[in-house]
Design an enzyme around this catalytic site. Structure first.
Site, PDB file in Angstrom:
ATOM      1  N   LYS A 184       0.875  -1.185   0.000  1.00  0.00           N
ATOM      2  CA  LYS A 184       0.000   0.000   0.000  1.00  0.00           C
ATOM      3  C   LYS A 184       0.911   1.233   0.000  1.00  0.00           C
ATOM      4  CE  LYS A 184      -4.314   1.612   2.055  1.00  0.00           C
ATOM      5  NZ  LYS A 184      -5.107   1.811   0.850  1.00  0.00           N
TER       6      LYS A 184
HETATM    7  N1  PMP Z   1      -7.699  -1.594  -3.654  1.00  0.00           N
HETATM    8  C1  PMP Z   1      -7.180  -0.368  -3.515  1.00  0.00           C
HETATM    9  C2  PMP Z   1      -6.310   0.182  -4.577  1.00  0.00           C
HETATM   10  C3  PMP Z   1      -7.463   0.380  -2.367  1.00  0.00           C
HETATM   11  O1  PMP Z   1      -6.957   1.612  -2.225  1.00  0.00           O
HETATM   12  C4  PMP Z   1      -8.296  -0.165  -1.369  1.00  0.00           C
HETATM   13  C5  PMP Z   1      -8.603   0.639  -0.152  1.00  0.00           C
HETATM   14  N2  PMP Z   1      -7.600   0.502   0.832  1.00  0.00           N
HETATM   15  C6  PMP Z   1      -8.795  -1.462  -1.546  1.00  0.00           C
HETATM   16  C7  PMP Z   1      -8.479  -2.146  -2.702  1.00  0.00           C
HETATM   17  C8  PMP Z   1      -9.600  -2.110  -0.482  1.00  0.00           C
HETATM   18  O2  PMP Z   1      -8.745  -2.496   0.568  1.00  0.00           O
HETATM   19  P1  PMP Z   1      -9.223  -2.519   2.069  1.00  0.00           P
HETATM   20  O3  PMP Z   1     -10.446  -3.364   2.098  1.00  0.00           O
HETATM   21  O4  PMP Z   1      -8.129  -3.159   2.834  1.00  0.00           O
HETATM   22  O5  PMP Z   1      -9.481  -1.133   2.467  1.00  0.00           O
END
Ligand code: PMP
Length: 336
Positions: A184
């Site tokens: 991330k």
């Molecule tokens: N894909 C991307 C690119 C994101 O930014 C997010 C949000 N964090 C998600 C998927 C969903 O991830 P999460 O459920 O962990 O928030």
């Protein structure tokens, strides 16, 4: 230079007015943020201008929601441990070590929410970066990062159903050997930004991104599911998605509470057009029905029965009232 012309219509308004680019209208800054082990007053948390930009190259972060349960007068941080685990994984891939343990960061987050006296739905963002004036583009072997945590009020939309309209983006998703999507990283979001800007300019709410194999990967800031003949289908981890925490929650709720089987497999673009239901999920978007893709209506164009039930279960989970998953919620105030 003349301003670029946006497509006509209400959806094409990006909602940003000149001079407001850095501050959302009506949003007050919180009292404190957490920086390297200390609560710091918001306005005093500054860095030198020369660090701007370069530190972002190798910065990684998390987006975490906390939900207010009014009956219990309690604020619950949702899946705090899973988010910190993913932050540490992102840091590891960046070859960044953490000066703080997961337990210390967990206490920092609940402490920050308490210090800011948040008694409502909130959003928490830990950010880890190479500080000390060393630009993030330099190759480094294992070095400690610096950690900053910010938090702000952010209302949940779970009790006000919203249907979003999507397009298939002309941009492709980044891939593991280019910019690993499971990290991330701030820089990965330029990919999401190209996608979401194109969508907004063309009058859509979200873009859906295909990977370099031409299969559906995810939406610009969220994962995607389709429902076909009573089965929920979502692209696999290897489709170029962020290893989403909400996606795991949704899989559990669909299978255990709704009795809807979940399959992870490649999804093709035209399957989106003919699905009974399509929805996106993620920390920020929560669970939202997709009413159309490329202007093909999905199902009845509204929130379908699976998504409606899923949103109910999801709400009970995040406010700590789901009988199977109280452990997914970390109380902020109960601990004293
Ligand atoms: N894909 C991307 C690119 C994101 O930014 C997010 C949000 N964090 C998600 C998927 C969903 O991830 P999460 O459920 O962990 O928030």
């Amino acid at each position: 230079m003349t301003e670029p012309k946006l497509a006509q219509g209400p959806k094409a308004d990006l909602g940003i007015k000149a001079g407001q680019e850095t501050k959302e209208p009506g949003r007050e800054n919180p009292k404190y943020l957490w920086r390297s082990g200390e609560m710091v007053e918001w306005d005093k948390a500054t860095v030198h201008i020369s660090q701007l930009g370069w530190t972002a190259i190798s910065s990684v972060f998390e987006g975490i929601r906390a939900y207010w349960n009014n009956d219990r007068q309690e604020l619950y941080v949702f899946h705090l441990d899973a988010h910190l685990k993913r932050l540490f994984q992102s840091m590891k891939i960046m070859r960044m070590t953490s000066p703080f343990s997961k337990e210390e960061l967990s206490e920092a987050i609940t402490g920050l929410l308490k210090a800011n006296e948040f008694r409502g739905d909130s959003y928490v963002q830990p950010l880890a970066y190479f500080g000390g004036g060393i630009p993030g583009y330099l190759a480094v072997l294992e070095r400690p990062g610096e950690i900053v945590i910010t938090a702000r009020p952010s209302a949940s939309e779970l009790s006000a159903p919203k249907v979003v309209h999507c397009n298939i983006s002309s941009w492709n998703r980044i891939s593991d050997n280019v910019m690993p999507p499971r990290v991330k990283a701030i820089t990965n979001y330029q990919n999401s930004r190209y996608v979401s800007t194109e969508s907004r300019v063309n009058g859509y709410d979200f873009g859906i991104i295909l990977n370099s194999a031409g299969k559906v990967s995810e939406a610009s800031y969220a994962c995607i599911f389709i429902v076909r003949d009573g089965v929920a289908i979502t692209p696999p981890i290897s489709a170029g998605i962020l290893e989403s925490i909400t996606r795991e929650v949704v899989k559990d709720l669909l299978e255990q509470d709704l009795g809807v089987p979940v399959i992870e497999r490649d999804v093709e673009r035209t399957e989106l057009y003919i699905s009974d239901e399509v929805f996106i999920c993620g920390t920020a978007v929560e669970v939202q029905a997709v009413g159309s893709v490329d202007r093909y209506q999905v199902g009845g164009g509204e929130t379908g029965p699976v998504v409606a039930k899923l949103r109910e279960q999801f709400l009970s989970v995040v406010i700590g009232e789901h009988p199977r998953h109280p452990d997914w919620c970390t109380p902020v105030y109960q601990g004293g």
